[in-house]
Design an enzyme around this catalytic site. Structure first.
Site, PDB file in Angstrom:
ATOM      1  CG  HIS A 183      -1.846  -1.233   1.196  1.00  0.00           C
ATOM      2  ND1 HIS A 183      -2.186  -1.831   2.397  1.00  0.00           N
ATOM      3  CD2 HIS A 183      -2.773  -1.649   0.382  1.00  0.00           C
ATOM      4  CE1 HIS A 183      -2.919  -2.915   2.126  1.00  0.00           C
ATOM      5  NE2 HIS A 183      -3.417  -2.642   0.726  1.00  0.00           N
ATOM      6  CB  ALA A 235      -6.053 -13.364  -2.360  1.00  0.00           C
ATOM      7  CD  GLU A 290      -1.449  -3.495   9.242  1.00  0.00           C
ATOM      8  OE1 GLU A 290      -1.663  -2.382   8.848  1.00  0.00           O
ATOM      9  OE2 GLU A 290      -1.896  -4.438   8.684  1.00  0.00           O
TER      10      GLU A 290
END
Length: 313
Positions: free
Chosen positions: A21, A165, A178
């Site tokens: 991202h 996925a 994260e």
């Protein structure tokens, strides 16, 4: 007396993905640094490849160009005939698949670490896709122990309909990292330091494993996804309530039946129903508004791993 352990193949190839991202900047910043100077991520006998996964999104500092790269590594998208008409991320997914996969291929990568940030107050989080992976449970136990007293949580996304996925899923051992809270398009030194340490401890674990160290049986606490919760909406589909102040920033904390979840503009509190205590994660995550997810409910459980040792020693 010989101990009973699982003999695992040595780890040979590791990739570290940043920029899956493009506006989650810690992974972007670290991977760009390691591409220039990768000394701190190198370990004897181990190939470690830092890689920017979505360069166009990184350049524009946006989550994605056409679609979410971290949701399309499924057989349908990976099997589409390559053409300029395909969404950019689908084409990129196929390129990444050929570079780092397939999952059980002879030349595929053993481990992919995929670096992400969240706007939610989730601290250091490791994302696990398979509750039966002894190697990763052992690795996560090592990382958690090494980071202590800094908390490190494990989010298990093993679920028949809620598992997605991921970009990293093409590796034999996929690891999501994260760290938050951090706004999109922003770098915070404390968050960067935490993610850097998580990668260091992970690579140290792999090095010790490859050197023949035996890791005894262990157990870790994990939070397994059970449901995604949308915001309350009006008849036009518009958000009708916000995350309640009592829930905001309370990721990983118990949410009991009757506890406040949402607050309407006219001051009405909307509580958690049912009769089960849950543990919310990704509370008020900015990127999930478009996915209609206010937070995810998890349940807390323990995972056990058997003793492991590298088979070449």
């Amino acid at each position: 007396m010989t101990s009973c352990h699982i003999a695992e193949e040595p780890i040979k190839k590791v990739a570290i993905f940043g920029g899956t991202h493009g506006n989650e900047l810690t992974g972007v910043f670290l991977v760009k640094h390691w591409l220039e100077n990768g000394a701190e991520i190198q370990r004897t006998g181990l190939e470690v490849k830092p890689f920017i996964t979505n360069p166009r999104a990184v350049k524009k500092c946006t989550r994605y160009i056409d679609c979410d790269l971290n949701r399309i590594f499924d057989l349908e998208n990976l099997g589409k005939k390559m053409s300029e008409d395909l969404p950019y991320e689908v084409r990129r997914a196929q390129e990444i698949y050929h570079l780092f996969g397939p999952k059980d291929g002879e030349d595929s990568y053993d481990i992919i670490f995929d670096l992400h940030n969240t706007t939610s107050n989730m601290g250091c989080t490791l994302i696990l896709e398979d509750s039966r992976n002894n190697f990763l449970i052992q690795m996560f136990h090592y990382i958690k122990t090494s980071l202590a007293p800094l908390p490190c949580y494990v989010y298990l996304i093993e679920h028949p309909s809620l598992k997605y996925a991921t970009t990293r899923s093409i590796a034999k051992c996929p690891v999501g990292i994260e760290v938050g809270p951090q706004p999109q398009g922003v770098l915070r030194a404390d968050i960067l330091d935490q993610m850097r340490k998580m990668i260091k401890h992970a690579l140290d674990f792999i090095h010790h494993f490859n050197e023949g160290k035996e890791f005894p049986p262990c157990a870790i606490e994990v939070y397994k996804i059970i449901e995604k919760v949308d915001y309350p909406r009006d008849e036009n589909g518009e958000i009708a309530a916000v995350i309640h102040p009592n829930l905001q920033d309370q990721d990983w904390k118990p949410l009991h039946p009757g506890d406040p979840m949402f607050l309407t503009l006219d001051g009405k509190t909307m509580p958690l129903g049912g009769d089960c205590t849950v543990y919310p994660v990704f509370v008020n995550e900015a990127a999930y508004y478009e996915k209609k997810e206010a937070f995810a409910k998890t349940t807390k459980l323990m995972l056990n791993a058997k003793s492991i040792r590298c088979s070449v020693h």
